[in-house]
Design a protein around this motif. Structure first.
Motif, PDB file in Angstrom:
ATOM      1  N   VAL A 165       0.505  -1.334  -0.035  1.00 42.40           N
ATOM      2  CA  VAL A 165       0.042  -0.225   0.005  1.00 42.40           C
ATOM      3  C   VAL A 165       0.805   1.472  -0.117  1.00 42.40           C
ATOM      4  N   VAL A 166       2.293   1.795   0.514  1.00 44.59           N
ATOM      5  CA  VAL A 166       2.742   2.153   0.643  1.00 44.59           C
ATOM      6  C   VAL A 166       3.920   2.623  -0.587  1.00 44.59           C
ATOM      7  N   ILE A 167       4.348   1.494  -1.019  1.00 44.95           N
ATOM      8  CA  ILE A 167       5.548   1.507  -1.496  1.00 44.95           C
ATOM      9  C   ILE A 167       4.930   1.500  -2.783  1.00 44.95           C
ATOM     10  N   THR A 168       4.278   0.412  -3.044  1.00 51.28           N
ATOM     11  CA  THR A 168       3.577   0.326  -4.669  1.00 51.28           C
ATOM     12  C   THR A 168       2.337   0.863  -5.277  1.00 51.28           C
ATOM     13  N   ALA A 169       1.734   0.870  -4.398  1.00 48.50           N
ATOM     14  CA  ALA A 169       0.156   1.890  -4.779  1.00 48.50           C
ATOM     15  C   ALA A 169       0.690   3.703  -4.108  1.00 48.50           C
ATOM     16  N   ARG A 170       1.520   3.645  -2.943  1.00 45.78           N
ATOM     17  CA  ARG A 170       1.836   4.951  -3.055  1.00 45.78           C
ATOM     18  C   ARG A 170       0.394   5.361  -2.370  1.00 45.78           C
ATOM     19  N   MET A 171      -0.321   5.462  -1.174  1.00 45.31           N
ATOM     20  CA  MET A 171      -1.044   5.185  -0.330  1.00 45.31           C
ATOM     21  C   MET A 171      -1.177   5.595   1.392  1.00 45.31           C
ATOM     22  N   PRO A 172       0.217   6.470   1.184  1.00 41.41           N
ATOM     23  CA  PRO A 172       0.580   6.012   2.760  1.00 41.41           C
ATOM     24  C   PRO A 172      -0.335   6.360   4.165  1.00 41.41           C
ATOM     25  N   LEU A 173      -1.786   7.436   3.938  1.00 41.58           N
ATOM     26  CA  LEU A 173      -2.806   7.254   4.320  1.00 41.58           C
ATOM     27  C   LEU A 173      -3.569   6.588   4.703  1.00 41.58           C
ATOM     28  N   LEU A 174      -4.695   5.681   3.631  1.00 41.28           N
ATOM     29  CA  LEU A 174      -4.751   4.972   4.126  1.00 41.28           C
ATOM     30  C   LEU A 174      -4.116   3.062   4.916  1.00 41.28           C
ATOM     31  N   ALA A 175      -2.251   2.873   4.930  1.00 38.56           N
ATOM     32  CA  ALA A 175      -1.968   2.040   5.594  1.00 38.56           C
ATOM     33  C   ALA A 175      -1.800   2.732   7.241  1.00 38.56           C
ATOM     34  N   SER A 176      -1.717   4.026   7.299  1.00 35.18           N
ATOM     35  CA  SER A 176      -2.095   4.256   8.393  1.00 35.18           C
ATOM     36  C   SER A 176      -2.980   4.281   9.437  1.00 35.18           C
ATOM     37  N   VAL A 177      -4.552   4.998   8.784  1.00 32.94           N
ATOM     38  CA  VAL A 177      -5.841   4.160   9.287  1.00 32.94           C
ATOM     39  C   VAL A 177      -5.186   3.178   9.692  1.00 32.94           C
ATOM     40  N   GLY A 178      -4.938   2.377   8.943  1.00 29.08           N
ATOM     41  CA  GLY A 178      -4.952   0.680   8.775  1.00 29.08           C
ATOM     42  C   GLY A 178      -4.005   0.000   9.614  1.00 29.08           C
ATOM     43  N   LEU A 179      -3.160   0.621  10.632  1.00 26.60           N
ATOM     44  CA  LEU A 179      -2.107   0.700  11.342  1.00 26.60           C
ATOM     45  C   LEU A 179      -2.811   0.799  12.862  1.00 26.60           C
ATOM     46  N   ILE A 180      -3.016   2.521  12.684  1.00 25.50           N
ATOM     47  CA  ILE A 180      -3.769   2.833  13.615  1.00 25.50           C
ATOM     48  C   ILE A 180      -5.294   1.696  14.333  1.00 25.50           C
ATOM     49  N   ALA A 181      -5.864   1.033  13.462  1.00 22.45           N
ATOM     50  CA  ALA A 181      -6.947   0.170  13.407  1.00 22.45           C
ATOM     51  C   ALA A 181      -6.379  -1.061  14.344  1.00 22.45           C
ATOM     52  N   VAL A 182      -5.764  -1.240  13.601  1.00 19.46           N
ATOM     53  CA  VAL A 182      -4.663  -2.451  13.949  1.00 19.46           C
ATOM     54  C   VAL A 182      -4.147  -2.299  15.519  1.00 19.46           C
ATOM     55  N   SER A 183      -3.546  -1.469  16.090  1.00 10.07           N
ATOM     56  CA  SER A 183      -3.160  -1.232  17.360  1.00 10.07           C
ATOM     57  C   SER A 183      -4.408  -0.760  18.435  1.00 10.07           C
ATOM     58  N   LEU A 184      -5.682  -0.535  17.408  1.00 15.74           N
ATOM     59  CA  LEU A 184      -6.527  -0.727  18.693  1.00 15.74           C
ATOM     60  C   LEU A 184      -7.238  -1.729  18.843  1.00 15.74           C
ATOM     61  N   ILE A 185      -6.939  -2.475  18.286  1.00 18.44           N
ATOM     62  CA  ILE A 185      -7.773  -4.062  18.606  1.00 18.44           C
ATOM     63  C   ILE A 185      -7.494  -4.346  19.985  1.00 18.44           C
ATOM     64  N   PRO A 186      -5.570  -4.344  20.890  1.00 19.00           N
ATOM     65  CA  PRO A 186      -5.534  -4.752  22.469  1.00 19.00           C
ATOM     66  C   PRO A 186      -6.411  -3.852  22.936  1.00 19.00           C
ATOM     67  N   ALA A 187      -6.410  -2.883  22.100  1.00 16.09           N
ATOM     68  CA  ALA A 187      -7.809  -1.681  23.294  1.00 16.09           C
ATOM     69  C   ALA A 187      -8.830  -2.250  23.712  1.00 16.09           C
ATOM     70  N   ILE A 188      -9.167  -2.695  22.903  1.00 14.01           N
ATOM     71  CA  ILE A 188     -10.960  -3.147  22.553  1.00 14.01           C
ATOM     72  C   ILE A 188     -10.351  -4.552  23.444  1.00 14.01           C
ATOM     73  N   VAL A 189      -9.769  -5.414  23.057  1.00 14.57           N
ATOM     74  CA  VAL A 189      -9.586  -6.697  23.812  1.00 14.57           C
ATOM     75  C   VAL A 189      -9.368  -6.430  25.451  1.00 14.57           C
ATOM     76  N   VAL A 190      -8.840  -5.156  25.681  1.00 12.06           N
ATOM     77  CA  VAL A 190      -8.616  -5.289  27.177  1.00 12.06           C
ATOM     78  C   VAL A 190      -9.098  -3.741  27.541  1.00 12.06           C
ATOM     79  N   SER A 191     -10.207  -3.987  28.788  1.00 12.49           N
ATOM     80  CA  SER A 191     -10.527  -2.849  29.676  1.00 12.49           C
ATOM     81  C   SER A 191      -9.417  -2.632  30.606  1.00 12.49           C
TER      82      SER A 191
END
Length: 768
Positions: free
Chosen positions: A157-183
C-alpha cells in the motif's frame, strides 16, 4: 524495427514520476518497519512477551528487505508481492510447522491441514483467557503470521500503491484491537510512538518521490502538511476514544465439529435444554464415590460476566510450573485411578477428576493448567479419546476443616475474592442472614449449601427464561434470589458471590456430574455413563491447609458436601465431589503416588519447535533451502544463457541479440521498445562500455535477419554473432561495480522482465 519492438511500449511519464531513489527507498522501508513495530507494541498488553515478539519483528524485517531489494532489481509489483508471500510461507512453516514440511520449510498438504486447527485453538484461547495471555504455540502462530501478512499489505500500500494515508489508518485500527480486548487505560506511550512513526512514514514517502519537473513540485506542495494533519487528528481521536470502547461480551464455546462441546461462559441454558440428550462419556473408577469431572474454572467476575481463568499452560511432561499448595500433615490423602472413554464430546478441555496428578493414553498435544489442575489442548480434541487419570484426594475430618480458615492467600489469585462495587445489596444481606450464628468458615458454607438445597429453591430450566434472567451476572443472581428458581449456573454463581461477601476465596467450576451406573462392570469396577444434559457448574472454596473444596448448592442435583467426624471410619464416602485440595504426598499416601506434572508428551501435529529441546535439523534444513532458493535464479539464468548460445551457434541471430538484451536488463540498463537496434547498440557502446566491434557485428546480424526475411536462422553469421553476443555481454558486466555484477547474477531481472516492456526501463542504479 526488430521483432521485439512490435509489441513494446515506452515508459510513461507517470511511472517515471513515481520512481524512488535508492536513498529514498531505503528510508521509506525503514519508516514502514518503524510503523509496523509501533502498531505491534499494544499487543504486549494482551500477550506476555516471549519468542513471538522476536519472530514477528524478524519476519516483518525479512519481508520488507525482500521487497526493497526486489524493487531495486526493478521487478514488477506482482513479482515483489509473490516473493514476500513465499518468504512468509517459508518462515511460518520453518518456525512452527517444521515436522509437517518438506526440508522443514516447504509447506505440504499436512501443513495446510494443521493451520486451521491451530488458528481455531488460538481464537478459543484468546476468548477464554484473560490478559496477559501466556504465549502458547497457537497464539504465537497467530501473532507472527498476522504481523507478516500486515507487513506485506502495508509494504504494497505504501511503496507500490503510494497510499500512505490508507496504510496509516490501517495501522491505527490494528493498534486499537488490544485496547478493545483489554478493558484498561489507554497505552498513551504506544500511541505517541505510533503517531511519531506515522508522521515519519508520511514524510519519508513524500520525500522519496522524484520531482523531475516544476509541475510535480506544484502538485505535491500541499501534500505533506495535509497528510500529517490528518494523521495527527486520527491519532488524537484514537487516544481519546480507546478508553471508551466497550469490553466485548462473547459466549465462549469449544466445539471442534461433530459432537457437543463444553461452554465455559456459564451460558449453559441452551445446552441443558436440548430435547434429546446423548451419551458423552463413560468411565470407571476405584474412588470411594463417583467423581465429578472437571473441565475448567472461572474466577474473574466484573459484575456481568464470569471469565475463564487464564490458560497459563505447561508441557505435560514438564516437572516445573505446577502450583503446589501444601496440605496439613495430619490430613488423610487417598489415591484413585479413573479410566475415561469419550463417546461423543468435542472440546479442548479434558474432563478429569480432582486432583489429577497424571494422565496417560491421550492422543495429540495436551498441556496442564497449573492454576486449576485442568488439562487443555491447543490443537487436539477430546472426541474419541481414551485415557487413564491418577488423582489424589485430601479427606480432612470435620474437626480438621472446621479449624481451617477459608481466607485469601498469596498462593491464589486475588480475582477469587473480587466483587464489583455495585453488587446488589440482597446478595450480601442474605449471606449474612443465612450464616448468622456459625462459628467457623466451614459451618458457614454448609449453612449456605443447606439453605439452597433445603426446599426454598427449585431447580428449573424454564423459569429463568420466562423471568428474563438466563445469566450469571450480579443482577441475574439478585433476581434469582428473589424468584428462587433457576438452574446450576444460578446456584453456583449465587453461592460464589455470597461466599465472597464473607471474604472467602471462591471460583466456579464447569464440568459434568458423576453420571449414572450402567450396570456394567469392568475389572471389578462399575461403569458410569455421563449424558450431555449433565453438563454442570458448581463452586469451589479455598481453605488454607487443605486447598480447594467443592460444594454442591444446586437443589435436586448431585450430593452435598459433608466431611465425616474424626470417629468415622477412614475411607468412607464423606465427600461426593472428591474434588478438594491441591495435594502433596504424605505418610498416608500409597507408594508411587508422589505428585508430578501430568505426563503426556507435547508433540502435537503442528510440528512446533519446542522450548524444552534444541533441534538443529529445522535450522539446517532452512539454511539449505534458503541457499538453494538464492542460487536458483542464477542457475536458471545460466541455463537459459547456454540455451541461447546454442541457438546462436545454430544460426539464430535473434538468440544472439537476446543475450545482450537480457544482460542489459539484468544490469539495470534501459531496453525500451521504441529504440532501434542500431540506436540501442550505439547507446550501449557510448554509455555502458560495450565492445564496439561486438555490437557492430550483432547489429549487422539482426538487421540482416530482419530485412532479409530470414528471421530465426541466418547461416553464415553463426559463429560471429554468437561470439559477439558473449563478448558484448562480458564488456557490459566489466563496466559496472562488482556489487552490481553480483546482484545481476543472483537476482536476474531478465527472468521476469521482457525487453521493451514498461519494466525494462533503467533502474536508476549507478552503472560504473
Amino acid at each position: 524495427m526488430s521483432w521485439r519492438n512490435a509489441a513494446a511500449s515506452s515508459v510513461t511519464p507517470e511511472v517515471a514520476e513515481m520512481r524512488v531513489s535508492r536513498r529514498g527507498a531505503r528510508t521509506l522501508t525503514i519508516a514502514v518497519y518503524a510503523a509496523l513495530t509501533a502498531a505491534l507494541l499494544p499487543v504486549l498488553n494482551v500477550v506476555e512477551p516471549s519468542g513471538w515478539l522476536f519472530g514477528a519483528l524478524a519476519l516483518a524485517a525479512v519481508i520488507l528487505m525482500a521487497g526493497y531489494f526486489a524493487r531495486r532489481a526493478r521487478l514488477p509489483a506482482i513479482a515483489v508481492s509473490l516473493i514476500e508471500i513465499v518468504l512468509w510461507a517459508l518462515f511460518m512453516t520453518g518456525a512452527f510447522f517444521g515436522s509437517t514440511a518438506l526440508f522443514w520449510v516447504v509447506p505440504t498438504p499436512a501443513t495446510i491441514d494443521a493451520l486451521p486447527t491451530v488458528l481455531a485453538a488460538a481464537q478459543d484461547e484468546i476468548i477464554q483467557g484473560a490478559a496477559p495471555l501466556e504465549p502458547s504455540l497457537a497464539v504465537s502462530v497467530l501473532i507472527v503470521g498476522a504481523m507478516g501478512l500486515l507487513a506485506i499489505i502495508i509494504d504494497h500500500v505504501v511503496i507500490t500503491a503510494r497510499m500512505p494515508l490508507l496504510a496509516s489508518v490501517g495501522l491505527i485500527a490494528v493498534s486499537l484491537i488490544p485496547a478493545i480486548v483489554v478493558s484498561d487505560e489507554a497505552d498513551v506511550m504506544s500511541f505517541i510512538y505510533l503517531a511519531a512513526a506515522i508522521l515519519f512514514l508520511l514524510r519519508a514517502e513524500t520525500r522519496s518521490r522524484e520531482k523531475p519537473a516544476e509541475q510535480q513540485a506544484e502538485r505535491t506542495a500541499g501534500v505533506p502538511a495535509t497528510a500529517m494533519g490528518i494523521a495527527a487528528i486520527a491519532v488524537v481521536v484514537a487516544v481519546a476514544a480507546s478508553p471508551l470502547l466497550p469490553e466485548p461480551t462473547v459466549r465462549v464455546g469449544s466445539q471442534f465439529g461433530a459432537g457437543p462441546g463444553i461452554d465455559a461462559s456459564l451460558s449453559l441454558g441452551d445446552d441443558l435444554r436440548q430435547p434429546d440428550p446423548i451419551e458423552v462419556i463413560r468411565y470407571q473408577s476405584n474412588a470411594s464415590s463417583p467423581p465429578y469431572l472437571r473441565a475448567t474454572t472461572l474466577s474473574q467476575f466484573d459484575g456481568a460476566v464470569w471469565e475463564p481463568d487464564p490458560l497459563r499452560t505447561v508441557p505435560l511432561e514438564s516437572s516445573s510450573g505446577l502450583v503446589e499448595l501444601s496440605v496439613d500433615e495430619d490430613v488423610l490423602i487417598t489415591p484413585a485411578e479413573t479410566s475415561v472413554s469419550v463417546v461423543n464430546l468435542a472440546s479442548y478441555w479434558l474432563p478429569i477428576p480432582w486432583a489429577a496428578t497424571a494422565v496417560s493414553g491421550l492422543e495429540g498435544s495436551w498441556s496442564a493448567v497449573p492454576a486449576n489442575r485442568t488439562v487443555v489442548s491447543q490443537s487436539a480434541t477430546t472426541q474419541g479419546q481414551q485415557y487413564e487419570v491418577s488423582s489424589l484426594a485430601a479427606r480432612p475430618t470435620r474437626e480438621q476443616i472446621r479449624s481451617m480458615d477459608a481466607a485469601p492467600s498469596p498462593r491464589i489469585d486475588d480475582a477469587t475474592v473480587a466483587l464489583p462495587d455495585d453488587l446488589p445489596p440482597i446478595i450480601g444481606e442474605l449471606a449474612a442472614e443465612v450464616t448468622e450464628g456459625t462459628t467457623n468458615d466451614y459451618d458457614a458454607l454448609i449453612a449456605l449449601q443447606r439453605w439452597f438445597r433445603g426446599g426454598e429453591f427449585r431447580y428449573s430450566l424454564e423459569a429463568p427464561v420466562e423471568d428474563g434472567f438466563d445469566g450469571s451476572g450480579a443482577d441475574a443472581v439478585a433476581e434469582f434470589l428473589e424468584v428462587r428458581e433457576g438452574y446450576c449456573v444460578h446456584f453456583a454463581a449465587a453461592f460464589t458471590m455470597m461466599a465472597r461477601t464473607l471474604d472467602m476465596p471462591t471460583r466456579i467450576v464447569v464440568g459434568y456430574l458423576p453420571g449414572n451406573v450402567t450396570g456394567e462392570v469392568e475389572d471389578g469396577e462399575p461403569v458410569y455413563s455421563v449424558m450431555s444434559d449433565t453438563l454442570h457448574s458448581w463452586p469451589e472454596v479455598y481453605f488454607e491447609g487443605v486447598g480447594w473444596v467443592g460444594f454442591e448448592p444446586t437443589a435436586g442435583l448431585g450430593t452435598p458436601t459433608a466431611f465425616a467426624p474424626e470417629s468415622f471410619t477412614p475411607g468412607a464416602a464423606d465427600n461426593s465431589l472428591t474434588a478438594q485440595p491441591e495435594e502433596r504426598p504424605t505418610a498416608t499416601s500409597t507408594p508411587g503416588a508422589d505428585l508430578q506434572d501430568l505426563n503426556v508428551p507435547l508433540d502435537g501435529a503442528s510440528g512446533a519447535i519446542r522450548d524444552a529441546e534444541t533441534n538443529f535439523y529445522p535450522v539446517l534444513g532452512a539454511v539449505v533451502f534458503i541457499l538453494a532458493a538464492l542460487t536458483a535464479p542464477a542457475i536458471i539464468r545460466a541455463a537459459r544463457q547456454r540455451s541461447l548460445i546454442r541457438s546462436a551457434n545454430d544460426g539464430d541471430a535473434l538468440a544472439a541479440w537476446a543475450i545482450v538484451q537480457n544482460a542489459a536488463i539484468d544490469l539495470g540498463i534501459s531496453v525500451p521498445g521504441a529504440e532501434t537496434p542500431r540506436a540501442f547498440a550505439n547507446r550501449l557502446v557510448s554509455d555502458h562500455g560495450a565492445s564496439s566491434d561486438a555490437m557492430q557485428t550483432l547489429v549487422y546480424a539482426i538487421e540482416h535477419a530482419s530485412y532479409s526475411g530470414t528471421i530465426g536462422r541466418n547461416y553464415g553469421l553463426t559463429d560471429a554473432a554468437a561470439a559477439a553476443a558473449v563478448e558484448a555481454s562480458a564488456s557490459l558486466f566489466a563496466h559496472v561495480a562488482a556489487s552490481r555484477r553480483v546482484l545481476a547474477v543472483v537476482v536476474p531481472r531478465s527472468l521476469l522482465v521482457r525487453p521493451g516492456s514498461v519494466y525494462a526501463g533503467a533502474t536508476g542504479l549507478r552503472q560504473e
